[in-house]
Write a protein that holds these residues in place. Structure first.
Motif, PDB file in Angstrom:
ATOM      1  N   GLU A  49     -55.447  13.440  55.387  1.00 54.52           N
ATOM      2  CA  GLU A  49     -55.401  14.597  56.278  1.00 54.52           C
ATOM      3  C   GLU A  49     -54.172  15.420  55.903  1.00 54.52           C
ATOM      4  OE1 GLU A  49     -56.548  13.994  60.565  1.00 54.52           O
ATOM      5  OE2 GLU A  49     -55.994  11.934  60.055  1.00 54.52           O
ATOM      6  N   HIS A  50     -54.380  16.662  55.612  1.00 53.87           N
ATOM      7  CA  HIS A  50     -53.305  17.525  55.129  1.00 53.87           C
ATOM      8  C   HIS A  50     -52.092  17.473  56.069  1.00 53.87           C
ATOM      9  CE1 HIS A  50     -51.788  20.997  52.826  1.00 53.87           C
ATOM     10  NE2 HIS A  50     -51.254  21.376  53.986  1.00 53.87           N
ATOM     11  N   SER A  58     -46.434  20.624  50.126  1.00 54.31           N
ATOM     12  CA  SER A  58     -47.816  20.749  49.662  1.00 54.31           C
ATOM     13  C   SER A  58     -48.802  20.005  50.550  1.00 54.31           C
ATOM     14  CB  SER A  58     -47.935  20.213  48.234  1.00 54.31           C
ATOM     15  OG  SER A  58     -47.070  20.918  47.355  1.00 54.31           O
ATOM     16  N   GLY A  59     -48.311  19.407  51.631  1.00 52.95           N
ATOM     17  CA  GLY A  59     -49.198  18.773  52.593  1.00 52.95           C
ATOM     18  C   GLY A  59     -49.629  17.370  52.258  1.00 52.95           C
ATOM     19  N   TYR A  60     -48.920  16.701  51.331  1.00 53.87           N
ATOM     20  CA  TYR A  60     -49.324  15.354  50.957  1.00 53.87           C
ATOM     21  C   TYR A  60     -48.800  14.283  51.908  1.00 53.87           C
ATOM     22  CZ  TYR A  60     -51.278  16.947  46.545  1.00 53.87           C
ATOM     23  OH  TYR A  60     -52.053  17.562  45.586  1.00 53.87           O
TER      24      TYR A  60
END
Length: 699
Positions: free
Chosen positions: A460-461, A537-539
């Protein structure tokens, strides 16, 4: 088990000492923890272990669950891919419940190098490590070397973890141990006469392989001939035979320089001949084919080239270039055979295997072939290839989502055949996992490679717990290996990242140079840049980030914690090199003098000031730090147990937060932790339980 709320963490006594150098006074309140034979030191380590056990006691069931998961993902009874060596096929077996492998062989029934006899031939046990380990808290075996006639096995054992090996010889025809026994050995090899055994030994202080001996089987060791002694404390000796078996190569090497001598293997008492004399920052590595030495050397560029030279005139004046130096690609290794060789290269951090067939006896090359790899991040390397005269090449391949595999490449057809892929039971489905490779921008604009793996259906981002691993020293390239134990984190939603930071060798020698000596801080800032990039970057969830590193990677953990403790929620640090200044100022310790070429010599004022600026122990401050689990081993000979012990003691007095701070010492192991495979999984289960708790991930 005591309730941790009723206990207080151990507090080490402060015994103030000072050292003044280059106008700077180093304060060390915990130097007394170096006294390994002092009962007070052992009591302190045991108290820290008790505190850790009490703190993690509520995770006991979780640790058991994790351990059982990890065991469920290994095929406990298994057999390796057999390989042909002379008149025998060799392989290893593991059995359910047994901690160690069993090394075995079968007699070859035909001259066909590819035809394994299977059940048609009787299995012989070469060495059962489980038998050696009976009654021992630790067992490691090195230098497994069989004589050319297949009758004798030389091997060395370490039953303490201090990397101090004892050489023994076993008669494979009878199973009896011979009288041969030598302490502190390193390299071990047989001459072609099956009666001469050569070996290196280490000194008693610095654990440096400094002497090379020749021994005649059955004769007293007092008659062993000292062939060579290395006087320079930066250098270690090692020896081996060329793949064709014709020559023995004796190598003396530091971190940046090598020198090689050669001798015919069928003339062990002959005169050794120098190939090319040493000079600083010049490395070269040697193999032999049809009267020519093939030499991988960095004389024209840091990333190495390949040359040949006649055995009769080996010096550099007669070198002829085969493969030129390339700025964009590191020539890491050469695998040489009668009819072809393999150039093992690394470009932009990824390994490439190029096959170069010979079209004539003079070394003329035919059409280049390259083995293709399908994934964005992977590890590929030569496997066991003992036969010189063959048209097949075995290589290993794996990735963050593909289990370790052995392939055989046919040079004649250009086809690869899968011989074996490690089976991962327990419901593993490769399609559930996703691997990526990206680049993060460092503070100076450098692009740093990052390898990622996560479970696709749990991603999930911006919400996943994020784990980042790093090393970044000695030019070591961080491999993208598969790990079945890692599934326990991936299946709970972790995104796992591996930062190929400067100081490693991922982008060649210049990548190493950019993270050592007076450029070492790049290693730490690269890791921080990777972390920030992954979060942006949403990782991962910015509030649930863990990092892990060991040995020199433990230095990375300590330095990053001092620089940016706010970025991380939890830290796993194994056998960490955190007391940089005191260790590098003590030339009596193993590794110190040779490692001047990696870290710098603190007896030089400029190097001293630079090293002091990042040494974790010397830069601990009164501020908040992440939760930490720091682990070491009492018998570690590479990073002494007292480094993390002192570091933890200082942190306890200075840190201003109430985050978990745990320190665990394995009292019966060395640098690599537990030696048995099940014991090792128990150690990982402890680590993972700590991470899951600190990052608030459901077990």
């Amino acid at each position: 088990m005591s309730n941790p709320t009723e206990m207080k963490p151990p507090v080490a006594a402060i015994r103030h000492t000072e050292t003044t150098l280059h106008g700077t006074t180093l304060v060390d309140d915990y130097a007394w923890l170096r006294e390994k034979d002092n009962p007070e030191v052992i009591a302190y380590l045991e108290a820290e272990n008790a505190w850790t056990a009490a703190d993690l006691a509520p995770t006991a069931e979780l640790q058991k669950t994790l351990y059982q998961e990890m065991v469920s993902h290994i095929k406990e009874t298994d057999v390796s891919v057999p390989f042909r060596d002379g008149s025998w096929w060799y392989y290893s077996r593991t059995e359910q419940g047994a901690q160690y492998p069993i090394y075995c062989r079968k007699a070859a029934l035909t001259d066909d190098l590819d035809r394994f006899p299977g059940d048609a031939a009787q299995e012989e046990t070469v060495l059962d490590i489980n038998e050696l380990a009976k009654g021992e808290p630790y067992m490691a075996v090195s230098a497994l070397t069989v004589s050319d006639d297949g009758h004798l096995l030389a091997y060395a054992v370490d039953n303490k973890g201090f990397r101090q090996y004892t050489l023994q010889v076993k008669d494979l025809r009878t199973g009896a141990l011979l009288s041969e026994r030598v302490e502190r050995v390193g390299s071990v090899l047989w001459a072609a006469d099956n009666a001469t055994l050569c070996y290196t030994v280490e000194d008693e202080v610095q654990k440096r392989q400094f002497q090379f001996f020749r021994h005649t089987l059955g004769r007293p060791h007092s008659e062993d001939v000292l062939v060579f002694e290395e006087k320079d404390e930066r250098f270690n000796l090692g020896a081996g035979r060329t793949r064709d078996g014709i020559y023995t190569i004796l190598e003396s090497s530091s971190h940046t320089t090598t020198e090689n001598w050669f001798l015919r293997s069928d003339d062990p008492a002959g005169k050794w001949q120098l190939i090319e004399p040493r000079r600083d920052d010049f490395e070269y590595y040697v193999d032999h084919r049809h009267g020519l030495f093939y030499i991988r050397a960095n004389d024209t560029g840091r990333n190495f080239r390949l040359v040949t030279t006649p055995v009769e005139t080996p010096s550099k004046a007669y070198w002829r270039e085969v493969l030129p130096h390339r700025e964009d690609s590191m020539l890491e290794e050469i695998d040489l055979f009668a009819s072809f060789f393999v150039a093992c290269e690394r470009t932009l951090g990824l390994q490439h295997l190029r096959i170069l067939p010979f079209s004539g006896q003079d070394g003329t090359l035919g059409t280049v072939q390259e083995i293709a790899f399908p994934e964005p991040a992977y590890s590929a390397h030569p496997h066991i290839n003992r036969n010189f005269d063959t048209h097949k090449f075995r290589y290993g391949y794996q990735s963050l989502v593909t289990p370790s595999s052995v392939f055989e490449y046919d040079v004649a057809t250009g086809e690869s055949t899968l011989l074996k892929q490690i089976e991962v039971p327990g419901g593993f489905d490769r399609s559930h996992y996703h691997s990526e490779r990206l680049f993060a921008t460092a503070s100076d604009g450098t692009q740093v490679p990052v390898s990622l793996v996560y479970r696709s259906d749990r991603f999930e981002h911006g919400k996943n717990p994020l784990y980042i691993y790093g090393y970044g020293s000695y030019g070591y390239s961080l491999p993208n290996n598969f790990s079945s134990s890692r599934l326990s984190l991936l299946d709970r939603g972790f995104v796992m990242a591996f930062a190929h930071i400067r100081g490693g060798g991922d982008l060649g020698k210049k990548w190493h140079d950019a993270g050592r000596l007076m450029e070492k801080r790049n290693t730490f800032t690269d890791f921080i840049a990777v972390t920030e990039h992954l979060v942006a970057s949403g990782y991962g969830d910015a509030k649930r980030i863990a990092m892990e590193g060991g040995s020199a990677g433990g230095l990375l953990m300590g330095a990053v914690c001092n620089l940016r403790p706010d970025l991380y929620r939890a830290v796993l640090s194994h056998v960490p090199f955190v007391d940089v200044m005191n260790t590098m100022l003590d030339a009596s310790l193993p590794l110190t003098v040779p490692e001047y070429e990696e870290w710098g010599n603190p007896n030089e004022p400029e190097a001293f000031r630079y090293m002091l600026s990042y040494s974790p122990y010397d830069n601990v401050e009164a501020k908040a730090y992440p939760a930490m689990l720091v682990k070491t081993s009492l018998h570690d000979s590479q990073v002494m147990y007292w480094e993390p012990a002192k570091y933890i003691a200082k942190l306890r007095t200075l840190k201003t937060d109430n985050h978990t701070l745990l320190f665990h010492t394995n009292m019966t192991a060395g640098h690599s932790g537990a030696s048995g495979r099940y014991d090792y999984l128990e150690e990982i289960a402890m680590d993972y339980a700590f991470l899951l708790r600190e990052l608030h991930v459901e077990g």
